[in-house]
Design an enzyme around this catalytic site. Structure first.
Site, PDB file in Angstrom:
ATOM      1  N   SER A 168      35.001  46.608  55.777  1.00  0.00           N
ATOM      2  CA  SER A 168      35.319  45.466  54.919  1.00  0.00           C
ATOM      3  C   SER A 168      35.520  45.994  53.504  1.00  0.00           C
ATOM      4  O   SER A 168      35.039  47.085  53.166  1.00  0.00           O
ATOM      5  CB  SER A 168      34.133  44.492  54.921  1.00  0.00           C
ATOM      6  OG  SER A 168      34.222  43.575  53.837  1.00  0.00           O
ATOM      7  N   TYR A 181      25.118  41.644  54.845  1.00  0.00           N
ATOM      8  CA  TYR A 181      26.484  41.983  55.264  1.00  0.00           C
ATOM      9  C   TYR A 181      27.006  43.200  54.493  1.00  0.00           C
ATOM     10  O   TYR A 181      27.531  44.154  55.078  1.00  0.00           O
ATOM     11  CB  TYR A 181      27.391  40.767  55.035  1.00  0.00           C
ATOM     12  CG  TYR A 181      28.805  40.958  55.529  1.00  0.00           C
ATOM     13  CD1 TYR A 181      29.125  40.739  56.874  1.00  0.00           C
ATOM     14  CD2 TYR A 181      29.821  41.353  54.669  1.00  0.00           C
ATOM     15  CE1 TYR A 181      30.421  40.915  57.335  1.00  0.00           C
ATOM     16  CE2 TYR A 181      31.119  41.532  55.121  1.00  0.00           C
ATOM     17  CZ  TYR A 181      31.412  41.303  56.452  1.00  0.00           C
ATOM     18  OH  TYR A 181      32.693  41.474  56.905  1.00  0.00           O
TER      19      TYR A 181
HETATM   20  C1  BGC Z   1      34.131  38.846  54.900  1.00  0.00           C
HETATM   21  C2  BGC Z   1      34.845  37.571  54.501  1.00  0.00           C
HETATM   22  C3  BGC Z   1      35.333  37.668  53.072  1.00  0.00           C
HETATM   23  C4  BGC Z   1      36.078  38.957  52.805  1.00  0.00           C
HETATM   24  C5  BGC Z   1      36.443  39.140  51.340  1.00  0.00           C
HETATM   25  C6  BGC Z   1      35.044  40.006  54.618  1.00  0.00           C
HETATM   26  O1  BGC Z   1      34.466  41.208  55.046  1.00  0.00           O
HETATM   27  O2  BGC Z   1      33.760  38.777  56.268  1.00  0.00           O
HETATM   28  O3  BGC Z   1      33.979  36.461  54.654  1.00  0.00           O
HETATM   29  O4  BGC Z   1      36.204  36.572  52.789  1.00  0.00           O
HETATM   30  O5  BGC Z   1      35.308  40.054  53.228  1.00  0.00           O
HETATM   31  O6  BGC Z   1      35.376  38.852  50.485  1.00  0.00           O
END
Ligand code: BGC
Length: 283
Positions: A168, A181
């Protein structure tokens, strides 16, 4: 063109298929929805046989399988919780029994359990780390065992195996209210690069894909209402939300021999979200 012009959210049609992955066997975790679904469909379109993994949402997983089959592809659905060692091992045994081997692992399954740090429960913390980080470890380990056992098969791929880790933008962007996360994705970043370094001599490639805001159920609240969409655009210099197809295409390329000399990278697919857009008019 004026900077404030309204720009549409569009993704160009996919170019003709090149059968880039013909004869290869792929496993996509969490492939019943969102990014995983798109990745599974794109891999199949390029000729790979695909395992559509899911943990809940059997109906949706079967829909992905049927969509692949309706386009002439080959897919099966396998249920497994990627955070459970025995379920992961059973899934790999089933895949190898049915498909013979594995060439491509897309470690995609992931979730969010958001909360302010002082309200975050241990269960919220553990769930995110167990699925997003430990799940990727467990699947990577099984895939690498098979890649090493089998080695390079000439005519199939230059590599003995490919792993794509779904990371991410939050492997580098800190994220208040989502520390579990962000910690999991920061972990994915160094886990992925460390595995890449370790297994490169076996001709195994390990790369991460780092999506920004992609239109999927995980972040529905960030794009569903016009107000939220407007706020989101402040974070995206390219001024459109990402679509699952943006990720599916990139994963096909990274998994293919077109990317054979690429190992250990983090490929950001984020419309410039990691370019510190706040500094465009400041600093
Ligand atoms: C998350 C999303 C978020 C995006 C940008 C992703 O890894 O799961 O919820 O919108 O990152 O912030």
């Amino acid at each position: 063109m004026n900077e404030n012009q309204e720009l549409p959210d569009v993704v160009m049609p996919h170019p003709p298929h090149r059968n880039l992955l013909r004869g290869q066997k792929a496993l996509v975790t969490g492939a019943n929805s969102g990014i995983g679904r798109s990745v599974a469909i794109y891999l199949a379109q390029e000729g790979a046989d695909v395992v559509v993994n899911y943990v809940s949402g059997e109906v949706a997983a079967n829909e992905v399988v049927n969509e692949i089959k309706s386009k002439g592809g080959h897919a099966i659905a396998i249920k497994a919780d990627v955070s459970k060692e025995d379920e992961v091992q059973a899934m790999f045994r089933q895949m190898i029994a049915e498909f013979g081997t594995i060439d491509i692992l897309v470690n995609n399954a992931g979730l969010q359990r958001d909360a302010p740090i002082d309200e975050m429960t241990l269960d919220q913390w553990n769930t995110v780390i167990n699925v997003n980080l430990t799940g990727q470890f467990l699947c990577a380990r099984e895939a690498i065992r098979e890649f090493k056992r089998r080695g390079v098969v000439p005519g199939i791929s230059c590599a003995a195996g490919k792993i794509i880790s779904m990371s991410s933008v939050h492997e580098v962007i800190p994220w208040a209210g989502h520390v579990n996360y962000a910690a999991s994705k920061g972990g994915v970043m160094l886990m992925s690069k460390s595995i890449a370094q370790e297994v490169a001599p076996y001709r195994i490639r390990v790369n991460s894909v780092c999506p920004g805001a992609i239109r999927t159920p995980i972040n529905r609240s960030a794009w569903e209402s016009p107000e939220a969409h407007e706020e989101l655009m402040k974070l995206i210099p390219y001024k459109r939300i990402g679509e699952p197809e943006d990720i599916g295409r990139a994963v096909v390329w990274l998994a293919s021999d077109d990317a054979d000399y690429i190992n250990g990278i983090s490929l950001f697919i984020d419309g410039g979200m990691t370019l510190y857009p706040g500094f465009a008019a400041g600093g």
